[in-house]
Design an enzyme around this catalytic site. Structure first.
Site, PDB file in Angstrom:
ATOM      1  N   HIS A 157      25.940 -23.500   7.611  1.00 21.57           N
ATOM      2  CA  HIS A 157      25.817 -24.638   6.375  1.00 21.57           C
ATOM      3  C   HIS A 157      25.089 -25.625   6.920  1.00 21.57           C
ATOM      4  O   HIS A 157      24.434 -26.374   6.244  1.00 21.57           O
ATOM      5  CB  HIS A 157      27.311 -24.999   6.206  1.00 21.57           C
ATOM      6  CG  HIS A 157      28.139 -24.317   5.635  1.00 21.57           C
ATOM      7  ND1 HIS A 157      28.624 -24.693   4.310  1.00 21.57           N
ATOM      8  CD2 HIS A 157      28.825 -23.039   5.929  1.00 21.57           C
ATOM      9  CE1 HIS A 157      29.411 -23.549   3.791  1.00 21.57           C
ATOM     10  NE2 HIS A 157      29.529 -22.630   4.869  1.00 21.57           N
ATOM     11  N   ASP A 364      19.967 -32.564   7.121  1.00 20.26           N
ATOM     12  CA  ASP A 364      21.045 -31.887   6.274  1.00 20.26           C
ATOM     13  C   ASP A 364      20.921 -30.420   5.911  1.00 20.26           C
ATOM     14  O   ASP A 364      19.906 -30.187   5.370  1.00 20.26           O
ATOM     15  CB  ASP A 364      21.755 -32.822   5.108  1.00 20.26           C
ATOM     16  CG  ASP A 364      22.993 -32.977   4.914  1.00 20.26           C
ATOM     17  OD1 ASP A 364      23.551 -32.055   5.222  1.00 20.26           O
ATOM     18  OD2 ASP A 364      23.446 -34.044   4.273  1.00 20.26           O
TER      19      ASP A 364
END
Ligand code: ADP
Ligand code: G6P
Length: 405
Positions: A157, A364
């Site tokens: 992720h 991110d």
């Protein structure tokens, strides 16, 4: 029949209406709600007992949850130590926040082995194992050592950094070798996949065979599968009359002023400090906006037993107080800072109220908040997304205003 067995460190909370603990939990829950299956991971409990594969079972709709507790030494070395003190900052290019200790890396491996032994008691031969995130990079190696032959994939992720950054972690070679035991590795963006394959081809002597990497006697397929949100569901939550009360309370409090909204876990990778300073500079340079705009930052505390996380929380509290002290007027507070989570049926209508969604992480993997903000907008009168070029989402949301935080 082949079952889907999802494995992640964080599994809770799963109860409808509770805030989700980050993008992984939100994404996995969405996937499992559709397909059903097993979700295995840490219960969130820390015990004083010795490590054990003894698990608790709970069913919620089509999902069966199996969780185990972690003993204190494993929690310290694995979760607080290597996963969140070494890997998380390194994967997010924040090497200044990273520390390293071989004993913690040994604890990380130990917990991956513990997970594998627990899985060996749960899975059937044709089950498909789908592991998630940076906590479990050594899981496939441990699963094979435990004698399981199931198909096993990992979805990362977080970003995967450029090889030179990854190699600042002294355990880089061990991690890469372990990752090559998966049959399939999934990344959020092409940049992440390329960084990983570059490392394995250049540093580990791997070769390519029909699009697959061959390294350490294993063949691994690497794919790009950007995580998304259910657009219709987000919009429906944002617009549902039963949820509009959250939006109306907010709207009443704004007295017609436009709203800039940010929603993040309280993490140094999210660029909160830089964002507060940017808002301060905006007020300093544009006095005609005084009294005219409100910036609301929602940031529930995260990993609060890790020192740097406590530090950034303290710092932001001080910054919020300072900026408000400097600019507030008797009837206007420029910055609202909320250290709490919201249930999704409350959060989605809040997104829809904001004229600006300000999403500016320093790095991110994807950033689901950016996608949720867009999905929640009223198509007749949408707001504007201001998005960091360093979020995976910037590769897809090309109509956003892309900025360097
Ligand atoms: P990360 O996984 O690093 O936390 P993401 O933006 O990908 O970042 O995912 C965050 C998820 O957590 C989103 O689904 C978001 O809705 C949820 N979330 C973040 N902050 C809050 C909050 N204050 N209350 C409720 N949910 C939140
Ligand atoms: C991010 C990570 C997840 C993690 C979540 C919450 O989304 O990618 O793996 O579960 O943050 O962090 P926590 O440490 O509370 O699990």
């Amino acid at each position: 029949m082949s079952r889907l067995v999802v494995v992640s460190n964080r599994v809770t909370p799963i109860t409808e209406g509770e805030p989700t603990a980050g993008g992984l939990a939100a994404g996995v829950l969405d996937a499992l709600k559709q397909k059903g299956g097993i979700w295995f991971g840490w219960s969130g409990e820390i015990t004083d007992d010795a490590a054990s594969v003894e698990h608790t079972e709970r069913s919620v709709g089509p999902i069966t949850l199996f969780t185990i507790d972690l003993c204190r030494p494993d929690y310290d070395a694995f979760y607080r130590g290597f996963a969140n003190g070494t890997l998380w900052p390194t994967l997010h290019y924040q090497v200044g926040h990273a520390h390293f200790d071989w004993a913690e890396f040994a604890g990380y491996r130990r917990v991956n082995e513990l997970f594998a032994r627990a899985l060996a008691t749960l899975v059937q031969p044709d089950d498909l194992i789908w592991a998630h995130d940076y906590h479990l990079l050594c899981l496939a190696e441990a699963v094979r050592a435990a004698g399981l032959r199931n198909r096993i994939g990992l979805f990362l992720h977080t970003p995967f950094p450029a090889p030179a950054v990854f190699m600042t972690d002294p355990a880089h070679a061990e991690l890469i070798r372990a990752m090559c035991h998966f049959d399939l590795l999934g990344f959020q963006t092409e940049e992440d996949r390329t960084a990983f394959t570059d490392y394995v081809l250049r540093e580990a002597g791997a070769t390519m065979d029909e699009g697959r990497l061959v390294a350490f006697g294993h063949t691994v397929k690497c794919g790009v599968y950007p995580i998304g949100v259910h657009v219709q569901e987000v919009r429906a939550l944002a617009a549902a009359p039963a949820n509009r009360r959250y939006a109306s309370r907010l709207r009443t409090s704004l007295h017609g002023r436009p709203l800039i909204l940010s929603v993040d876990r309280l993490d140094y990778s999210k660029g909160l400090r830089q964002r507060f300073i940017a808002f301060e500079r905006f007020l300093e340079h544009h006095p005609h906006h005084h009294g005219q705009v409100v910036f609301m930052q929602i940031a529930p505390p995260s990993r609060s037993d890790i020192h740097v996380y406590r530090e950034i929380r303290r710092e932001l509290e001080a910054e919020a107080g300072r900026i408000n002290g400097r600019f507030a007027e008797v009837d206007w507070m420029p910055l609202r800072y909320l250290n709490r989570g919201f249930a999704r049926n409350a959060l989605m209508p809040l997104y829809a109220e904001a004229q600006v969604g300000l999403v500016t992480p320093l790095r991110d993997g994807m950033n689901l908040v950016a996608k949720e903000y867009v999905a929640a907008q009223d198509p007749e009168n949408p707001g504007v997304l201001v998005l960091s070029q360093f979020a995976g989402a910037a590769r897809e949301l090309d109509a956003a205003l892309i900025v360097n935080p």
